[in-house]
Design a protein around this motif. Structure first.
Motif, mmCIF file in Angstrom:
data_model
loop_
_atom_site.group_PDB
_atom_site.id
_atom_site.type_symbol
_atom_site.label_atom_id
_atom_site.label_comp_id
_atom_site.label_asym_id
_atom_site.label_seq_id
_atom_site.Cartn_x
_atom_site.Cartn_y
_atom_site.Cartn_z
ATOM 1 N N GLY A 1 0.807 -1.216 0.000
ATOM 2 C CA GLY A 1 0.000 0.000 0.000
ATOM 3 C C GLY A 1 0.836 1.260 0.000
ATOM 4 O O GLY A 1 0.571 2.192 -0.759
ATOM 5 N N ILE A 2 1.879 1.299 0.827
ATOM 6 C CA ILE A 2 2.691 2.515 0.886
ATOM 7 C C ILE A 2 3.511 2.685 -0.396
ATOM 8 O O ILE A 2 3.718 3.800 -0.873
ATOM 9 C CB ILE A 2 3.608 2.510 2.135
ATOM 10 C CG1 ILE A 2 4.136 3.928 2.382
ATOM 11 C CG2 ILE A 2 4.752 1.523 1.993
ATOM 12 C CD1 ILE A 2 4.806 4.090 3.736
ATOM 13 N N ALA A 3 3.944 1.560 -0.993
ATOM 14 C CA ALA A 3 4.685 1.643 -2.255
ATOM 15 C C ALA A 3 3.798 2.124 -3.393
ATOM 16 O O ALA A 3 4.244 2.824 -4.310
ATOM 17 C CB ALA A 3 5.295 0.281 -2.594
ATOM 18 N N GLU A 4 2.524 1.761 -3.335
ATOM 19 C CA GLU A 4 1.586 2.176 -4.370
ATOM 20 C C GLU A 4 1.106 3.599 -4.150
ATOM 21 O O GLU A 4 1.089 4.417 -5.077
ATOM 22 C CB GLU A 4 0.385 1.223 -4.394
ATOM 23 C CG GLU A 4 -0.639 1.549 -5.462
ATOM 24 C CD GLU A 4 -1.803 0.567 -5.470
ATOM 25 O OE1 GLU A 4 -2.626 0.666 -6.378
ATOM 26 O OE2 GLU A 4 -1.888 -0.270 -4.554
ATOM 27 N N ARG A 5 0.737 3.941 -2.935
ATOM 28 C CA ARG A 5 0.122 5.245 -2.649
ATOM 29 C C ARG A 5 1.117 6.391 -2.749
ATOM 30 O O ARG A 5 0.733 7.519 -3.048
ATOM 31 C CB ARG A 5 -0.501 5.228 -1.253
ATOM 32 C CG ARG A 5 -1.599 4.199 -1.067
ATOM 33 C CD ARG A 5 -2.908 4.660 -1.608
ATOM 34 N NE ARG A 5 -3.898 3.583 -1.592
ATOM 35 C CZ ARG A 5 -5.165 3.741 -1.911
ATOM 36 N NH1 ARG A 5 -5.600 4.930 -2.271
ATOM 37 N NH2 ARG A 5 -6.003 2.725 -1.892
ATOM 38 N N THR A 6 2.381 6.145 -2.486
ATOM 39 C CA THR A 6 3.372 7.222 -2.591
ATOM 40 C C THR A 6 3.778 7.495 -4.030
ATOM 41 O O THR A 6 4.389 8.521 -4.324
ATOM 42 C CB THR A 6 4.641 6.883 -1.784
ATOM 43 O OG1 THR A 6 5.199 5.649 -2.270
ATOM 44 C CG2 THR A 6 4.329 6.764 -0.301
ATOM 45 N N GLY A 7 3.429 6.575 -4.941
ATOM 46 C CA GLY A 7 3.780 6.754 -6.346
ATOM 47 C C GLY A 7 5.009 5.977 -6.768
ATOM 48 O O GLY A 7 5.435 6.059 -7.921
ATOM 49 N N TYR A 8 5.586 5.187 -5.847
ATOM 50 C CA TYR A 8 6.810 4.444 -6.166
ATOM 51 C C TYR A 8 6.596 3.469 -7.311
ATOM 52 O O TYR A 8 7.402 3.417 -8.262
ATOM 53 C CB TYR A 8 7.293 3.701 -4.921
ATOM 54 C CG TYR A 8 8.439 2.752 -5.169
ATOM 55 C CD1 TYR A 8 9.661 3.216 -5.653
ATOM 56 C CD2 TYR A 8 8.306 1.378 -4.931
ATOM 57 C CE1 TYR A 8 10.719 2.347 -5.890
ATOM 58 C CE2 TYR A 8 9.349 0.510 -5.144
ATOM 59 C CZ TYR A 8 10.553 0.989 -5.630
ATOM 60 O OH TYR A 8 11.591 0.121 -5.870
ATOM 61 N N PHE A 9 5.520 2.677 -7.262
ATOM 62 C CA PHE A 9 5.262 1.704 -8.321
ATOM 63 C C PHE A 9 5.066 2.401 -9.675
ATOM 64 O O PHE A 9 5.616 1.981 -10.694
ATOM 65 C CB PHE A 9 4.023 0.874 -7.986
ATOM 66 C CG PHE A 9 4.258 -0.210 -6.980
ATOM 67 C CD1 PHE A 9 5.451 -0.916 -6.945
ATOM 68 C CD2 PHE A 9 3.286 -0.533 -6.047
ATOM 69 C CE1 PHE A 9 5.665 -1.916 -6.028
ATOM 70 C CE2 PHE A 9 3.490 -1.530 -5.119
ATOM 71 C CZ PHE A 9 4.689 -2.228 -5.101
ATOM 72 N N GLU A 10 4.258 3.455 -9.688
ATOM 73 C CA GLU A 10 3.956 4.148 -10.949
ATOM 74 C C GLU A 10 5.219 4.739 -11.564
ATOM 75 O O GLU A 10 5.476 4.593 -12.761
ATOM 76 C CB GLU A 10 2.934 5.253 -10.690
ATOM 77 C CG GLU A 10 2.556 6.034 -11.939
ATOM 78 C CD GLU A 10 1.478 7.066 -11.676
ATOM 79 O OE1 GLU A 10 1.208 7.872 -12.579
ATOM 80 O OE2 GLU A 10 0.906 7.065 -10.569
ATOM 81 N N THR A 11 6.031 5.398 -10.752
ATOM 82 C CA THR A 11 7.260 6.003 -11.256
ATOM 83 C C THR A 11 8.233 4.942 -11.753
ATOM 84 O O THR A 11 8.897 5.130 -12.782
ATOM 85 C CB THR A 11 7.927 6.844 -10.143
ATOM 86 O OG1 THR A 11 7.008 7.842 -9.705
ATOM 87 C CG2 THR A 11 9.188 7.524 -10.652
ATOM 88 N N ALA A 12 8.325 3.823 -11.037
ATOM 89 C CA ALA A 12 9.222 2.748 -11.455
ATOM 90 C C ALA A 12 8.831 2.207 -12.820
ATOM 91 O O ALA A 12 9.688 1.951 -13.683
ATOM 92 C CB ALA A 12 9.209 1.629 -10.415
ATOM 93 N N MET A 13 7.513 2.036 -13.056
ATOM 94 C CA MET A 13 7.038 1.564 -14.365
ATOM 95 C C MET A 13 7.407 2.544 -15.483
ATOM 96 O O MET A 13 7.900 2.157 -16.545
ATOM 97 C CB MET A 13 5.521 1.377 -14.329
ATOM 98 C CG MET A 13 5.041 0.211 -13.499
ATOM 99 S SD MET A 13 3.234 0.089 -13.529
ATOM 100 C CE MET A 13 2.963 -1.059 -12.193
ATOM 101 N N LEU B 1 -0.910 5.051 4.988
ATOM 102 C CA LEU B 1 -1.136 3.720 5.562
ATOM 103 C C LEU B 1 -2.623 3.444 5.748
ATOM 104 O O LEU B 1 -3.104 2.335 5.484
ATOM 105 C CB LEU B 1 -0.418 3.602 6.906
ATOM 106 C CG LEU B 1 1.114 3.585 6.860
ATOM 107 C CD1 LEU B 1 1.682 3.536 8.270
ATOM 108 C CD2 LEU B 1 1.619 2.404 6.051
ATOM 109 N N SER B 2 -3.363 4.466 6.196
ATOM 110 C CA SER B 2 -4.800 4.298 6.406
ATOM 111 C C SER B 2 -5.522 4.031 5.097
ATOM 112 O O SER B 2 -6.416 3.181 5.020
ATOM 113 C CB SER B 2 -5.385 5.552 7.075
ATOM 114 O OG SER B 2 -4.806 5.755 8.346
ATOM 115 N N GLU B 3 -5.131 4.761 4.041
ATOM 116 C CA GLU B 3 -5.775 4.577 2.746
ATOM 117 C C GLU B 3 -5.500 3.193 2.177
ATOM 118 O O GLU B 3 -6.371 2.587 1.544
ATOM 119 C CB GLU B 3 -5.290 5.651 1.765
ATOM 120 C CG GLU B 3 -5.829 7.044 2.083
ATOM 121 C CD GLU B 3 -5.138 8.119 1.268
ATOM 122 O OE1 GLU B 3 -4.278 7.759 0.425
ATOM 123 O OE2 GLU B 3 -5.446 9.314 1.475
ATOM 124 N N SER B 4 -4.278 2.687 2.385
ATOM 125 C CA SER B 4 -3.950 1.353 1.879
ATOM 126 C C SER B 4 -4.781 0.294 2.599
ATOM 127 O O SER B 4 -5.229 -0.677 1.992
ATOM 128 C CB SER B 4 -2.453 1.065 2.035
ATOM 129 O OG SER B 4 -2.083 1.044 3.393
#
Length: 509
Positions: A100-112, A336-339
């Motif tokens: 959740g934190i990797a997705e919500r912070t934008g880490y996954f999107e930027t990595a792609m 964290l809450s949103e995830s």
């Protein structure tokens, strides 16, 4: 024009599936209905004195009526325990903290985005496919973020943007059970496989990595298959596209995002190195201290869920701090809450699924159905390859009507896992068959919430495009995935290779 407007047989079939699928109630309602069916079934089965002999133990299993005074008391008093003691629930929620934190912070999107930006031209298409396949570990990120990026990239390559949209979407959802990483899909599958297997063997325990070898090999094979279909079928079929009317420009990563990604990746490497130092040395603290094993009953395998959570959590947090998507402790708490909030529907689903599994166990209907079904299959000599094909086709067809993988497996696992165990197949193998069946029809099922989003992306390039166009072009991917996976499963079956650590093809008590 009239012939073009006429709907094909395939379009009419898929439209019918969509209409029927939309009429199905919510999965939660389905579970409530199944709970009622099991209760009534327990009464009828006990009325007719239904029983079966467990071939594994020789014990006679008799149907138990849950609609007696004693049964009703058990249902009322144990409902909270059924839910809170559902072992995989905590595992899934813990993994979601990291993802959740990797997705919500934008880490996954930027990595792609970065992978596609830096790839050489000849490797761009394979890179997009690879990101799509690996991206399923990132939850919703891959099917949401990758297709529009792939469409823009394909325009720059001189191809039709639909080809990029479709290829990326097929890789992200069709290869859903192929990966080089262990993630949420593994945790979700195990969360229903383990309690289902315990209907036959109460001592059975699985692990989150028990399909890993198979899904890793699948990732390589499906990358090649997806590339072949894209370059030999989809791209030639769709032709070129006039992009002169497009006003939107490519969205380039900001320097801040690139730097944040760099620091996040470094943090992941450092975190991985720390864990390796605890595993690789012969006296590593995460090895089994008695046998020295890394895989068998070791702290490493017993803590693999939390380790995976940390491996996602650390880079996600570092990226958020560096990219300023996390500016203070309040932002951190919100992420964290949103995830966790995104898991709300799963938690509710698990509550009713846990009750259903408990009723199945208390009534003995699950083991009886499994034993009778196994006896019938053995009498019909319905084992081996026909059994595998039947299981894959059944799961694939159900996937056209019910989008949620956890909902489907929660329904099927209590019957199929025990049944296959009695036929001599390990729960890890049955779980893998379901995951394949749940994946290869993903590109063409209207039940996934991502398909309407994909259509919205497509309308950016052609306002008149319909769902049939997208599904018709994704059908070759589904067919190719099915054939490839079927061949791989048969090969695995004949060779008797382990599916992953602690995951075998054949069941040995």
């Amino acid at each position: 024009m009239g012939r073009k407007e006429k709907k094909s047989l395939m379009d009419r079939f898929l439209n019918t599936v969509e209409v029927l699928g939309n009429k199905l109630p919510d999965p939660i309602v389905i579970f409530i209905a199944l709970m009622g069916i099991i209760l009534v079934g327990s009464f009828v089965a006990s009325l007719f004195n239904l029983r079966a002999t467990n071939p594994a133990t020789g014990e006679e299993v008799e149907a138990v009526n849950l609609l007696t005074g004693e049964g009703i008391v058990q249902i009322l008093t144990e409902s909270i325990n059924n839910f809170s003691n559902f072992p995989p629930l905590g595992m899934v929620l813990v993994v979601m903290i990291g993802i959740g934190i990797a997705e919500r912070t934008g880490y996954f999107e930027t990595a792609m985005k970065r992978v596609i930006e830096v790839s050489p031209k000849k490797l761009i298409i394979p890179a997009i496919i690879l990101v799509g396949i690996i991206g399923n570990v990132a939850g919703d990120a891959a099917p949401v973020v990758l297709p529009p990026i792939a469409a823009m990239v394909f325009i720059k390559l001189g191809y039709h943007p639909f080809a990029g949209l479709i290829m990326a979407y097929a890789a992200a959802v069709g290869a859903f059970s192929a990966n080089f990483l262990i993630g949420m899909t593994d945790a979700l599958a195990l969360s229903f496989t383990e309690p289902a297997a315990q209907l036959v063997n109460s001592d059975y325990t699985g692990n989150i990595a028990m399909n890993y070898y198979f899904i890793a090999v699948s990732a390589v094979i499906l990358l090649v298959v997806t590339y072949f279909i894209a370059t030999k079928v989809t791209i030639p079929r769709l032709g070129t596209y006039d992009s002169s009317q497009l006003a939107d420009k490519d969205e380039q990563l900001e320097e801040r995002e690139v730097k944040a990604l760099r620091w996040a990746n470094i943090s992941m490497l450092i975190t991985s190195a720390v864990f390796l130092l605890m595993v690789i040395p012969e006296n590593g603290i995460l090895r089994n201290q008695e046998t020295g094993s890394i895989m068998n009953d070791s702290p490493f395998m017993n803590s693999i869920v939390f380790i995976i959570t940390i491996l996602f959590f650390v880079p996600g947090l570092v990226y958020g701090l560096k990219a300023k998507t996390i500016k203070n402790t309040k932002d951190f708490g919100n992420v964290l809450s949103e995830s966790m909030a995104s898991m709300g529907s799963y938690i509710v689903l698990v509550f009713f699924a846990a009750q259903m599994l408990a009723y199945f166990k208390w009534s003995n209907l699950g083991p009886i159905i499994a034993i009778k079904g196994a006896d019938l299959m053995q009498a019909m000599n319905f084992t081996g390859i026909p059994l595998i094909i039947g299981a894959l086709v059944l799961a694939g067809c159900i996937n056209l009507l019910i989008g949620s993988a956890s909902a489907k497996w929660a329904i099927l696992a209590p019957v199929f896992v025990p049944m296959f165990m009695l036929l001599g197949y390990d729960p890890a193998f049955t779980q893998m068959l379901f995951r394949i069946g749940d994946s290869f029809t993903n590109p063409i099922t209207p039940m996934l919430p991502y398909l309407p989003l994909l259509l919205a992306f497509a309308k950016k390039y052609d306002k008149n495009v319909g769902l049939g166009t997208l599904i018709a072009n994704m059908l070759p991917y589904s067919i190719a995935f099915f054939i490839s996976w079927l061949v791989l499963v048969i090969l695995w079956l004949f060779l008797g290779l382990p599916l992953g650590p602690g995951g075998e093809v054949f069941y040995q008590q």
